[in-house]
Structures are given as C-alpha cells and as structure tokens.
Enzyme design. Structure first.
Site, PDB file in Angstrom:
ATOM      1  N   CYS A  64       0.808  -1.219   0.000  1.00  0.00           N
ATOM      2  CA  CYS A  64       0.000   0.000   0.000  1.00  0.00           C
ATOM      3  C   CYS A  64       0.842   1.271   0.000  1.00  0.00           C
ATOM      4  CB  CYS A  64      -0.916   0.024   1.217  1.00  0.00           C
ATOM      5  SG  CYS A  64      -1.645  -1.578   1.578  1.00  0.00           S
ATOM      6  N   HIS A  78      -3.196   7.581   6.735  1.00  0.00           N
ATOM      7  CA  HIS A  78      -3.424   6.309   6.053  1.00  0.00           C
ATOM      8  C   HIS A  78      -4.876   5.891   6.317  1.00  0.00           C
ATOM      9  CE1 HIS A  78      -2.417   2.589   4.093  1.00  0.00           C
ATOM     10  NE2 HIS A  78      -2.632   1.851   5.160  1.00  0.00           N
ATOM     11  N   GLU A  95      -1.766   4.280  14.060  1.00  0.00           N
ATOM     12  CA  GLU A  95      -1.381   5.547  13.431  1.00  0.00           C
ATOM     13  C   GLU A  95      -1.440   6.687  14.455  1.00  0.00           C
ATOM     14  OE1 GLU A  95      -3.378   6.334   9.733  1.00  0.00           O
ATOM     15  OE2 GLU A  95      -2.013   7.977   9.260  1.00  0.00           O
ATOM     16  N   LYS A 149      -9.605   7.709   2.437  1.00  0.00           N
ATOM     17  CA  LYS A 149     -10.133   6.355   2.157  1.00  0.00           C
ATOM     18  C   LYS A 149     -11.592   6.237   2.595  1.00  0.00           C
ATOM     19  CE  LYS A 149      -5.687   3.908   2.376  1.00  0.00           C
ATOM     20  NZ  LYS A 149      -4.769   4.971   2.809  1.00  0.00           N
ATOM     21  N   HIS A 187      -9.790   1.979  -0.244  1.00  0.00           N
ATOM     22  CA  HIS A 187      -8.357   1.745  -0.210  1.00  0.00           C
ATOM     23  C   HIS A 187      -7.920   1.313  -1.606  1.00  0.00           C
ATOM     24  CE1 HIS A 187      -4.430   0.715   0.912  1.00  0.00           C
ATOM     25  NE2 HIS A 187      -4.631   0.127   2.078  1.00  0.00           N
ATOM     26  N   PHE A 224       0.576  -3.109   3.914  1.00  0.00           N
ATOM     27  CA  PHE A 224       0.483  -4.516   4.225  1.00  0.00           C
ATOM     28  C   PHE A 224       1.887  -5.085   4.365  1.00  0.00           C
ATOM     29  CE2 PHE A 224      -2.191  -7.994   4.483  1.00  0.00           C
ATOM     30  CZ  PHE A 224      -1.805  -9.044   3.659  1.00  0.00           C
TER      31      PHE A 224
END
Lengths: 270, 388
Positions: free
Chosen positions: B146, B278, B289, B310, B315, B374
């Site tokens: 990602c 993110h 995060e 997102k 995503h 990921f």
C-alpha cells in the site's frame, strides 16, 4: 553530482545462493543444490513461504553473519524482476478453480512483488529504509544504488541489498530456461574490513549514460572495464553476481544492470 | 544531520482518476465529503460477504488494455497536460503498484500464454505506460504494497536531487477479484461504512484508481513559468519488522518513517499543519497511526488537522499513496483540509483532530501524507507550501 555526504562506501560482506559459486573469498556462498530452507527458517515457515522469500531471508542471514545490527539504522533494499509471482499465480488459481473459500490467507500474504524484502526485514529485525525495486534485470544493481543513496542521505548506516529471483510457471513461460538465485550485499559507510569499495553509483536510460552518472558521482577515476549485464538466467540477481565476481580485480570496474528501454543502473567498484 | 546539496523538487502537475472521477471531480468530491463507494460490477461478488467498493467508471479509460495500465495512462497523461509538458523525450517515470497488470495474472490461470505471462512482470506495466505516452527518460517500478505510490514519489525525489530534470511519479491499481478475495480472506473489509478513527469502525473497502505527480527541478519549473503546486520536501520509508499482515500496534515503524521524512525535509515538528492519514478504518491501523503521531509530535499530534480520504474512495492499495499525495498537494495549494466521512464517535484511542462535517480552511506550511502498507511497510511524504 555527488551525494550529500562525502565518504567511503564499502561492501562489507555478501550472502549468495546460486548455481555459480565462483565468487571471491569472503562471500558467504551456498550452492543452490545444497540449499535447505528449513535450516534457515524452520519447517513451518518453509511450508508457508514463497521460495523467493526463503532465498532472500537465507541469503540475508548468510550476509550478516556475525554482525550486530541496529534495526532502526539499517535498511533493506531488494531488486527482483518477478518477485513472488509463483505465490500470486497459485493463490489466484485456487480462487479461480475452487472458489475463495478454499484459498489461503497465508498464501495471499506471500503473494506480492515486494514481499521478500519484508520477510528479510522481519527476520533480521531491520526497521529502517525499506524498498523493493522491480526494474527487470537492472533491479538488483539499482537496489545497491538506492542503498548507497540512502546511506549518504543519512537515512541509515547500513543496508542489506541486492537481487533475488525464484522459479515459477509464469517466468518459465516467458524465459524458457531460467534459474533461481539470490545475491545480497551488506553495504555501509567505511572504513572497515570489506570485500570491496564502492567508488560511484548512477542510473540512466542506457549503459553509457548510467556509467556517466556513476563517473560524475565518483572522484576522478579510470575505469578498467565496463561490464553490461542485460541477459542472463537469473533476472535481477545476475548483475549483482557479476559485481561480486569483479571485486578484488585490478583497478576500478563498472558493472551495469540493463533492462532495456530506460532502466539501467551502474555501480563502480574497486 | 546531512548537509543538503542538490536541487529542490516541486510538483507542477497532477493527474488522477478515482471512483469520484477525474482530478477536478475527485478534489471537489472529497471537499464535499462525497462517497464513491458503490456496488461492485467488474467481477461477480456472489461468493463473498462484501459487495461494495470504490469502483470507477471505466468508460473514460483507454480501451483494450489491462485496467491498471489504462488507469495509469489516464493519470499520467492528465498529469503531463496539467504541467504543460509536451516534449516528453527526457521525462522520466517512477511507478508504484501493488500487483501491476493483474488482469494478466488472472488470465494466465486460464490460458498460460507468453503474452499474458509477459504482462505479469511488474516492469511491463511501466513500459506500457511509458511507451503509450512517449516518455523517453529513465523508467523504474516499485512494489511495496500500500506504500507503493509513495515509494515511487520518493524515488522520484532522489532522482531530481541527483540531476534528473523531470520525473512523473505515482501509482495505479485496479479493483480485481484477485485482490478482493485476498483481503476478504484476511477479514480486513467491512460490510458497513468506512469509519476511520471511529469507535465502531469495522474495516476498509477496496477501491481503484491512479494518480501521478509531475515532479520537477524547481529552477527548471521557474524558468518555464509553470504553476507550482507545492514543494516535495522529503520522504521516509521504514518497516515494522513485526508481522506479515498485522501492523506493529505501537506504531514504531510508522513513527520511524515519519521522523525520517521530516529529517529528510529538514522541517521542524511545529511547522506541520496537516496530516493526510493512512486511515484505513481497520481496528489495528487507526490506533497504531494515532500512537505513531503521538510518538513523533507529542500531545501536539492531537491538534494537527487530519483527514482520511479512504473514507470516501476506499483503499486503492498501491495507488492509494499516490492519490493521497495528490490530495495532500491540493490541500497545501488551496489551504483547505477535506473532511472525513463516516466518523461519528471518535475512538478514545484515536483522539486525533479529524476534520468532519465540512472541509476546514487551514493555512498549511507543511503537510504529511502517510501510507502504512500490508506487511509493515511504512511511508511518509512531506509536502510544503511554496511561497511566492
């Protein structure tokens, strides 16, 4: 243009698993025929991991043998043309033929082009600069270039970098005869015991311009030989193997990995 | 601290395609808090619990190509046009993608031909993009899950600093059954709305799209007299070294990437006025995060305006970092932070200042764009306002 930090950059050690073992003394080499991943990562992991992940982690372990690594100031940069395409192919074949309920989450976790570098980072506890380059046959040498830049820029002090390729039906369909193999270097700022010194690095659209960039990067130097690696049976690994073979030779030697069509990287060693 | 030598890099063009439309429609959409999530039609979802995603209208794309390549070409051409670059002979290309031309991979399972196998190489996708747009410079591909789009932008910055004049960098990823089935298996997707930082969040939804930024030597851009959106000040990459699929819950890898990026940009903590998170809305990511931001900024982390794009477009995997970098650039340029939708009750463990309701005008000196991939791959881009 020179990097931000002037200094001396060295190849401290290397780990190789390959069919060709004609490499300088000091390179920790294991012939592919004798490679048993269980000895490096254990039985359960060997069953779950893609072969490329197995090769990369084993070579990294060979490369860093005896070293104490500071995780936050070390990095991993790996180049690969095909990555874990075998796991990608197998995962989707299972989804397509039997349905998603019969596919494996663990296999999906291995199914990616940049997974092997992550496995190396995880096994060695390396948290710093992390990248996978997928520039075909130039990828392994480009990984070395990117690592030197990262060290010069002060991001990390040491990098495990190089190339890895595995076998897969996808790759065989394109290349016909091909081989698996991995060559990972430990690159850091000198001085210190080393296999060789990196005098300059560069990238370009073709070997001439890539070499020119590497020469601009280094102090004034005479190149004894410029070796261009654009064909071979081991993808991104071939050029890194050539780099290792040229260590300890007479004078400064430039090794270029060339994918063609604008993807080219050069490392000058002596 | 290294002494910075070499040219500065600025962003002079942005091209984008998402479920909200092209660049202008995506920007207007995120400012208005519109959702691009809809029923998936590009593959059959009968075998899955989840049936929705950020699918875009593919009729606007070049036809007859793998959709990831088609989206990439769309974004690339739009970026070059936006930067008013017609002569592309010396323009370089850095592409990030999770899986590249994955339709080729899916097709290989059905007919293992040379053409489909060759299309499976990630570099092949970059070659298609460069050849179709006539780019004659250096070209390179990266895949770090990602964070791929951010890594490509970071590599472009490295190239500019070392003498390359112009690099178009970004990412592209199409919604396909392959990726959908994998994330479905992992249980990372939600059957409800995407709710970043919400107490009741239950996961993400996948989307698709592409974004490319034209990154240029600042002096060259000034000489051309082209509009400059922002400065690409720095980037950081790191790895959690924790687990194959789950992030380090303490956020140490993410914090390292942010610190590295700020050091690279030579920006003080107090100059950061916005974080494009993110923000996947998974149980693990959002609290991780928050911890990472607290580690880096201390209590001030809870006062920096945050957005999670997102929530609106899903995503986009390898393309998400590039799209979010594009949105962050526009935020810096226009001085406005888009809202996050789906957030109704903030998780006590995620007490960031997430903008909700309507977009918030903010004078942004410097913004961060976070991407935590990921496999624990962490990336952070630093984008700064250009004064004058």
């Amino acid at each position: 243009m020179s990097g931000y930090k002037q200094g001396r950059w060295i190849i401290r050690s290397a780990g190789v698993i390959s069919e060709s073992v004609d490499l300088p003394r000091g390179v920790n080499t294991l012939s592919r025929a004798r490679f048993d991943p269980v000895g490096f990562i254990g039985k359960a992991e060997t069953k779950m991991w893609d072969r490329v992940s197995q090769l990369a982690v084993a070579a990294a372990i060979l490369a860093v043998e005896g070293m104490q690594l500071d995780g936050a100031s070390s990095g991993v940069v790996i180049g690969t043309e095909w990555g874990n395409v075998d796991s990608i192919n197998r995962f989707f074949a299972r989804v397509a033929t039997r349905g998603p309920r019969f596919a494996s989450a663990m296999q999906f976790a291995q199914a990616g082009y940049g997974v092997a570098a992550g496995m190396v980072a995880g096994e060695l506890g390396i948290k710093g600069y992390h990248l996978t380059i997928n520039g075909g046959k130039a990828a392994g040498i480009w990984a070395v270039v990117q690592s030197v830049w990262a060290i010069r820029d002060g991001r990390i002090n040491l990098a495990v970098c190089g190339g890895v390729e595995g076998m897969s039906s996808v790759r065989s369909t394109v290349e016909g005869e091909c081989k698996e193999g991995v060559a990972l270097l430990v690159v850091s700022e000198g001085p210190g015991d080393c296999l060789g010194e990196i005098r300059g690095v560069g990238i370009g659209v073709d070997p001439d311009r890539s070499l020119k960039a590497a020469l601009v990067d280094s102090e004034p130097i005479t190149i004894e030989e410029h070796v261009i690696v654009e064909r071979g049976l081991c993808g991104a690994t071939d050029a890194v193997l050539m780099l290792l073979r040229k260590l300890g030779g007479k004078g400064a030697i430039a090794v270029t990995g060339y994918e063609g069509k604008g993807t080219c990287a050069t490392v000058i060693v002596s | 601290m290294p002494v910075r030598a070499g040219p500065e890099a600025v962003i002079t063009g942005i091209g984008m395609i998402t479920s909200l439309g092209d660049r202008d429609h995506t920007w207007a959409g995120v400012l208005a808090g519109r959702s691009g999530i809809k029923e998936i039609t590009v593959f059959c979802t009968d075998n899955y619990r989840i049936h929705r995603g950020g699918e875009l209208d593919r009729r606007c794309l070049p036809q007859g190509l793998d959709p990831t390549c088609a989206m990439g070409i769309y974004g690339l051409q739009a970026a070059l046009a936006d930067a008013e670059i017609e002569d592309v002979e010396n323009v370089s290309l850095a592409v990030g993608s999770n899986m590249g031309a994955v339709s080729q991979l899916e097709e290989f399972c059905r007919s293992d031909s040379y053409e489909t196998a060759f299309g499976c190489r990630l570099q092949t996708m970059t070659d298609v993009l460069a050849d179709r747009t006539g780019l004659g410079g250096i070209r390179i591909t990266t895949s770090v899950a990602c964070s791929s789009g951010a890594a490509a932008v970071g590599m472009a910055l490295d190239m500019i600093r070392r003498g390359t004049d112009v690099v178009v960098a970004g990412g592209s990823d199409a919604l396909t059954e392959f990726k959908f089935s994998g994330h479905h298996l992992l249980g990372s997707m939600t059957g409800e709305e995407i709710r970043p930082f919400d107490r009741d969040r239950s996961g993400m939804l996948l989307g698709e799209g592409a974004a490319f930024l034209v990154i240029e030597n600042e002096e060259r851009a000034r000489r051309r007299g082209v509009r400059v959106y922002a400065k690409l000040s720095g980037y950081g990459l790191a790895n959690d070294a924790y687990h194959m699929t789950a992030p380090d819950p303490e956020g140490s890898g993410a914090a390292l990437a942010i610190e590295q990026a700020l050091a690279d940009a030579m920006v003080k903590l107090g100059e950061v006025d916005h974080v494009n998170a993110h923000g996947t809305a998974t149980r693990l990511n959002d609290v991780m995060e928050t911890k990472a931001l607290l580690q880096v900024f201390g209590e001030r982390a809870l006062q920096i305006p945050v957005t999670a794009v997102k929530s609106m477009i899903g995503h986009l995997l390898g393309a998400s970092a590039a799209v979010e970098a594009a949105v962050t650039t526009l935020s810096v340029f226009h001085g406005i932070v888009p809202p996050t939708i789906g957030l109704t009750i903030v998780d006590p463990e995620c007490q960031v200042d997430c903008v909700v309701g309507s977009a918030r005008p903010v004078s942004i000196r410097t913004a961060l764009s976070n991407s935590f991939g990921f496999g624990g791959i962490d990336a952070c881009l630093v984008i700064s306002r250009v004064d004058g």
